[in-house]
Each structure stands twice: as C-alpha cells, then as structure tokens.
Scaffold this motif. Sequence first.
Motif: not given
Length: 289
Positions: A159-162, A250-258, A263-268, A272-281
Amino acid sequence: MSGGDLSSAREQNRRSWNAAVGAHDSHRGDLSGFLRKGGLTLFPEERELLGDLRGETVAHLQCNSGGDSLSLVSLGAEVTGVDISDEALASARRLSEEAGIPARFERADVHGWLEGGARAGRRFDAVFSSYGVVCWLPDLGAWADGLAGVLRPGGRFVLVDFHPASEVFDERWRPVRDYPRGGEGVALEEGVGDYVGGSRGGLTPAGFVPGREDFENTEPARLYRWGLGEVVTALAGAGLRITALTEYPYSNGERHFAGMRELPGRRMVPPEGVPALPLMYGVRAEARR
Ligand SMILES: C[S@@+](CC[C@H](N)C(=O)[O-])C[C@H]1O[C@@H](n2cnc3c(N)ncnc32)[C@H](O)[C@@H]1O
C-alpha cells in the motif's frame, strides 16, 4: 453506520467517481502510446515495495483507469484490476485494448470483492493499492481480513497512500482538522474533484493536456478518516507481518497544498518555510507461509 447506510454511501461514491473519470482522463495525453512503448505510470516507491513481479499474479485494488494496472503487466505480472466505478473500468478496458497490454478488470466494491474472493479460494502472489485509497474504506478490519484471505501463503500486500498527518492542514497549510481517527465519516459535498487537472502534469507521465477546465461534480461523496496506526494495526490484526513501513516527506504527483515545489521525478514538497512532514507512506505486509 448501518449496512443500508454503508451501501448507499458506496453507491453515492460510485456515482461521484463515475462523474469525475472523464475530466481526469481528458488530461492524460497519449497514455496508451506511452504504455505501448514500455512507459510505466508507477513511481519508484511502489516499485521498490513490490519487488520483482515477473510471473506473479497481482490483484490491483481501486485501480481507477488502469494505468498502474497495465504498468504492473509490463513488469511481468498477470493483473486483475478491481474498482467500484463503471466509468473508470470502461476507461481501463479501453486503455488496455489501445495499448495492447492485456489485463482483467472487475467492477466491484473492494470489501465485497475481497470477501467473495477469499470465500471462492482466489489467491494472489501480491495485492497492490495506492494513492487515495484508504479514505474510501468504511471498515479497515474487514478490508485487512479480506486482504489476508486472498494472499497465497508468503504473498505480500503493498500500500502506498497519502499520509493522514497531511489531512490536518487546509490548502494554505493552516492546521484546521484533528488527526484522522476511527474511520470518522466526512461528507464531501463537492464530490470527487479534478485532482489530475490540478496536478498540472504531476499525474500525467504521458504529457499534460489542459482538457476539461470547468469540471464541477454534482455528485457528493463520503470519505472515511483513518490514522496510520489504525491502518497498520488492522493489517497486523489480520495476521499479516509488517515488513516495511516508510514515511515520505513528499507527495508523488499530486499538489494538495498551495506553493508545492516540484522536484525531479514529479515529487512535490512544501514551499520554503513549511517544515518537512510526512506526506505519503508505504507499507508492505506479508502473509504467513
Ligand atoms: C484516488 S483513486 C486511486 C488511484 C489509483 N490507484 C490510480 O492509479 O489512479 C481511488 C479509487 O477508489 C475507487 N473506489 C472508491 N470506493 C471504492 C470501493 N468501495 N470499492 C472499490 N473501489 C472504490 C474509486 O472508484 C477510485 O477509482
């Protein structure tokens, strides 16, 4: 929720998906040509979790328009795609025909399909599901039991999901909702949206076409909010052994947020300024041998 409420929510979701598929497909470019030439719509994360598929039988649950199902075939698997949406499966069958890549597609509710498949003795080497799937499941326990029931001994579920952590925020990164829990039902009055168009190329590896630009869904939908711990506990509770659990910032393909940066490979990734957080698992869970 009673059985009748569940089945009416499912039917409503089927209508909402049926309404949205044409808009999604309008952006996909020459997907059949891309697949025919050996192109793959799968991202590296799911390929790594799935491993070698040559000669294996794979059930692809909630397969939507089948691009990933046909990519699994290109990787050497014999694939059965399952989805509740008539329009998604019509699109998947058309894509299979045009790409010249054979797969079997079965229209069904995922819970009913898993239960019926387990009862009928259907067994698969691998079961796969990805990107916006858990939120459509009203009963995680039944889902996980069904997965365990259709895997051959030693078979794997991937399973890979948001990531549910990302659901806490609205589009502008403001924390507006509690972390998902307990499969809480949420009415989505605006129905399934045109997230393929909104991805502006993130979900169209064959090239982005502006296509339908004014899509509005008149069919509402119902979603279910589950936490990551609940997903993993349901799989373990069904007797599956968790062999990987990865969170991706990061999130593959989808742009959920403003302001998502690509990044390369359609990684979203967040601006800048928003801390890293898990966007997929991603999870891999194996059936006992
Ligand atoms: C966001 S899509 C999954 C994306 C898909 N993996 C892809 O490659 O495009 C979610 C899918 O779940 C399906 N779905 C929703 N509820 C379902 C149910 N109860 N049973 C089976 N499929 C369902 C929808 O029809 C839709 O195609």
